[in-house]
Design a protein around this motif. Structure first.
Motif, PDB file in Angstrom:
ATOM      1  N   PRO A  84      60.705 -23.536  87.967  1.00 44.70           N
ATOM      2  CA  PRO A  84      59.923 -22.547  88.708  1.00 44.70           C
ATOM      3  C   PRO A  84      59.178 -21.583  87.783  1.00 44.70           C
ATOM      4  O   PRO A  84      58.198 -20.972  88.192  1.00 44.70           O
ATOM      5  N   ASP A  85      59.638 -21.444  86.550  1.00 45.35           N
ATOM      6  CA  ASP A  85      58.971 -20.579  85.582  1.00 45.35           C
ATOM      7  C   ASP A  85      57.806 -21.347  84.958  1.00 45.35           C
ATOM      8  O   ASP A  85      58.012 -22.296  84.191  1.00 45.35           O
ATOM      9  N   VAL A  86      56.584 -20.945  85.273  1.00 50.20           N
ATOM     10  CA  VAL A  86      55.408 -21.678  84.802  1.00 50.20           C
ATOM     11  C   VAL A  86      55.263 -21.617  83.286  1.00 50.20           C
ATOM     12  O   VAL A  86      54.597 -22.455  82.681  1.00 50.20           O
ATOM     13  N   PHE A  87      55.902 -20.611  82.659  1.00 46.02           N
ATOM     14  CA  PHE A  87      55.780 -20.458  81.213  1.00 46.02           C
ATOM     15  C   PHE A  87      56.754 -21.345  80.437  1.00 46.02           C
ATOM     16  O   PHE A  87      56.644 -21.468  79.221  1.00 46.02           O
ATOM     17  N   SER A  88      57.704 -21.934  81.138  1.00 47.26           N
ATOM     18  CA  SER A  88      58.745 -22.687  80.437  1.00 47.26           C
ATOM     19  C   SER A  88      58.190 -23.916  79.711  1.00 47.26           C
ATOM     20  O   SER A  88      58.783 -24.378  78.735  1.00 47.26           O
ATOM     21  N   SER A  89      57.053 -24.415  80.149  1.00 42.84           N
ATOM     22  CA  SER A  89      56.476 -25.600  79.491  1.00 42.84           C
ATOM     23  C   SER A  89      56.071 -25.320  78.056  1.00 42.84           C
ATOM     24  O   SER A  89      55.823 -26.258  77.290  1.00 42.84           O
ATOM     25  N   ARG A  90      56.005 -24.038  77.676  1.00 43.79           N
ATOM     26  CA  ARG A  90      55.684 -23.718  76.281  1.00 43.79           C
ATOM     27  C   ARG A  90      56.681 -24.326  75.307  1.00 43.79           C
ATOM     28  O   ARG A  90      56.386 -24.508  74.125  1.00 43.79           O
ATOM     29  N   LEU A  91      57.887 -24.626  75.810  1.00 43.86           N
ATOM     30  CA  LEU A  91      58.896 -25.244  74.946  1.00 43.86           C
ATOM     31  C   LEU A  91      58.455 -26.610  74.440  1.00 43.86           C
ATOM     32  O   LEU A  91      58.960 -27.089  73.416  1.00 43.86           O
ATOM     33  N   GLN A  92      57.522 -27.242  75.143  1.00 49.06           N
ATOM     34  CA  GLN A  92      57.153 -28.612  74.799  1.00 49.06           C
ATOM     35  C   GLN A  92      56.520 -28.733  73.421  1.00 49.06           C
ATOM     36  O   GLN A  92      56.463 -29.834  72.867  1.00 49.06           O
ATOM     37  N   VAL A  93      56.048 -27.636  72.846  1.00 51.57           N
ATOM     38  CA  VAL A  93      55.529 -27.720  71.475  1.00 51.57           C
ATOM     39  C   VAL A  93      56.641 -28.106  70.506  1.00 51.57           C
ATOM     40  O   VAL A  93      56.373 -28.593  69.407  1.00 51.57           O
TER      41      VAL A  93
END
Length: 373
Positions: free
Chosen positions: A74-83
Motif C-alpha cells: 500500500p505504500d507507493v514509495f516502497s518500490s524504491r527498494l528495487q534499486v
C-alpha cells in the motif's frame, strides 16, 4: 578511495514526466558538480516503460534506463527498494531520491564498512512508541540517541531513505529484511492505534529503522549537508553560528507556508551542501525554487543557470516573496504575479511596492517580528 567506475548511482520513480524531468536534473547535476562521482556508473530505474525520447536524453547523460517491478505494498514509495536488486558490477551503491540535486563531490562519505544514512527532519513517534514497536518485533531496543534536523527532537537512530550509501556486501540482507518489515508494519499497524497513521504514511522510513537495528548493521550518520532540505529550515543547535530558521508547515496541496517569523537573512555560513533535497519545488521552467538561506540560494542560482539560463519570472516572484513577506510564494501567488510580470502589468519595482502595501506585510510590521526595511 573507491574507483568511481565501481560506484553505482541510481534512483527510482514512476514514468510520469515530472519525475523523468527530476531524474534528468539529478544526473545532469551529478555530471556537472559531482567531481569524481561524475565518472560513476549511472542507472535510472522506472516502474513502467518511458518514451524513447527520454531514454535518449538520459543516454546522452551517460545514464542507463532499467524497468523494475513494483513492490506489492500500500505504500507507493516502497518500490524504491528495487534499486537494491540491480544485478550490476559495483562495489558501492548510491541511491538518491529523484528530487535531489548534486552540488559537490561527496565521495568522501562512502565508507566500505558502513551504510551512509541521513538524519530525519522529525519523528512522529515517541520513545515509548518506539519501545512498543521494537518489543512487538522482538528487536533489542537501542541505547543510542540522535536529534532530528528540523525539530531537534531527541530520538532513537531513525533515518530517512532519500539518500543511501550502501557497500555491496550489505545490499542483499538490507533488501530482504527491509522488504519484510515494510510488509509486517503494514499488516500490524492496527495494533498501534496511537501511531497507526504515522506507521502507514511513513512506512518505508520506520521499516528502514527496524531493519538497521535488527541486522545490527554499521551505519554512518551523514551530516545535514548530505541531504539539505529547502522546504523547511534546519534547527539552530545543529549548525554552529546559525540563527533559528523560520518554521514552516506543509498544507494546501503542497504549498509551503510559514507558521511564524524570525529575523531574516540567516546564513548557513559554515555549510556548503553536497546534496540539496528540494522536495519537488520547481518552477514551470524547471528551476529549483529558493529557500530562506542566502548562500544556499546563490548555490541554487548556479545550478539553475546550468538548467536554463533564460529569465524565469516565477523565480523573480519567489525571491520577492522571501525578501518582503519572508516566506516562499504559494503556488497560486507564484503563477499569478509571474504572469503579471511577463505581461508587463508590473515591473519589479512596482511589484515590490505592491507587496509592501499589502495587508500581509502590514501585519508583519505590526507583529514586531520584522524590522521594516
Amino acid at each position: 578511495m573507491i574507483n568511481p567506475e565501481k560506484i553505482l548511482v541510481t534512483c527510482l520513480s514512476t514514468g510520469e514526466i515530472r519525475y523523468i524531468d527530476e531524474t534528468m536534473l539529478l544526473f545532469k547535476t551529478l555530471n556537472a558538480f559531482g567531481g569524481t562521482l561524475s565518472k560513476a556508473k549511472k542507472i535510472a530505474c522506472f516502474t513502467k516503460n518511458i518514451d524513447e525520447i527520454y531514454k535518449q536524453k538520459l543516454s546522452h547523460l551517460g545514464v542507463q534506463v532499467k524497468i523494475v517491478d513494483k513492490i506489492n505494498s500500500p505504500d507507493v514509495f516502497s518500490s524504491r527498494l528495487q534499486v537494491l536488486t540491480l544485478d550490476e558490477d559495483y562495489e558501492f551503491l548510491v541511491a538518491l531520491d529523484t528530487d535531489i540535486i548534486v552540488t559537490n563531490d561527496f565521495s568522501k562519505f562512502l565508507q566500505q564498512d558502513s551504510i551512509g544514512v541521513p538524519i530525519e527532519d522529525d519523528d512522529l513517534l515517541s520513545i515509548r512508541n518506539w519501545k512498543d514497536v521494537f518489543q512487538h518485533f522482538n528487536i533489542e531496543f537501542p541505547k543510542a540517541r540522535v536529534n532530528t534536523s528540523f525539530t531537534n527532537l531527541n530520538t532513537i537512530p531513525y533515518f530517512g531513505a532519500s539518500v543511501l550509501l550502501v557497500p555491496k556486501m550489505f545490499v542483499k540482507n538490507l533488501y530482504s529484511t527491509w522488504k519484510y518489515y515494510i510488509k509486517e508494519l503494514w499488516n500490524n499497524h492496527k495494533k498501534f492505534l496511537d501511531i497507526e497513521q504515522a506507521l502507514i504514511y511513513h512506512n518505508i522510513q520506520y521499516a528502514f529503522a527496524l531493519t538497521l537495528h535488527d541486522l545490527k548493521m554499521n551505519y554512518n550518520l551523514l551530516p545535514i549537508s548530505m541531504n539539505l532540505s529547502t522546504h523547511i529550515g534546519c534547527h539552530k543547535d545543529l549548525i554552529p553560528k546559525f540563527q533559528e530558521p523560520l518554521l514552516m508547515d506543509s498544507r494546501n496541496n503542497g504549498e509551503f507556508l510559514h507558521d511564524y517569523l524570525k529575523p531574516y537573512r540567516k546564513k548557513l555560513s559554515n555549510l556548503d551542501p553536497f546534496l540539496i533535497h528540494y522536495h519537488h519545488r520547481r518552477t514551470s521552467s524547471g528551476h529549483v525554487r529558493y529557500c530562506y538561506y542566502e548562500n544556499i540560494n546563490k548555490k541554487l542560482d548556479q545550478i539553475n543557470r546550468e538548467i536554463d539560463p533564460n529569465l524565469d519570472y516565477e523565480m523573480i516572484v519567489d525571491k520577492l516573496y522571501i525578501d518582503v513577506l519572508r516566506r516562499p510564494a504559494d503556488n497560486a501567488g507564484l503563477r499569478h504575479y509571474a504572469d503579471l510580470l511577463e505581461k508587463k502589468q508590473f515591473d519589479l519595482k512596482s511589484l515590490e511596492s505592491h507587496f509592501r502595501n499589502s495587508e500581509e506585510y502590514t501585519k508583519l510590521i505590526k507583529s514586531g517580528k520584522l524590522i521594516k526595511n
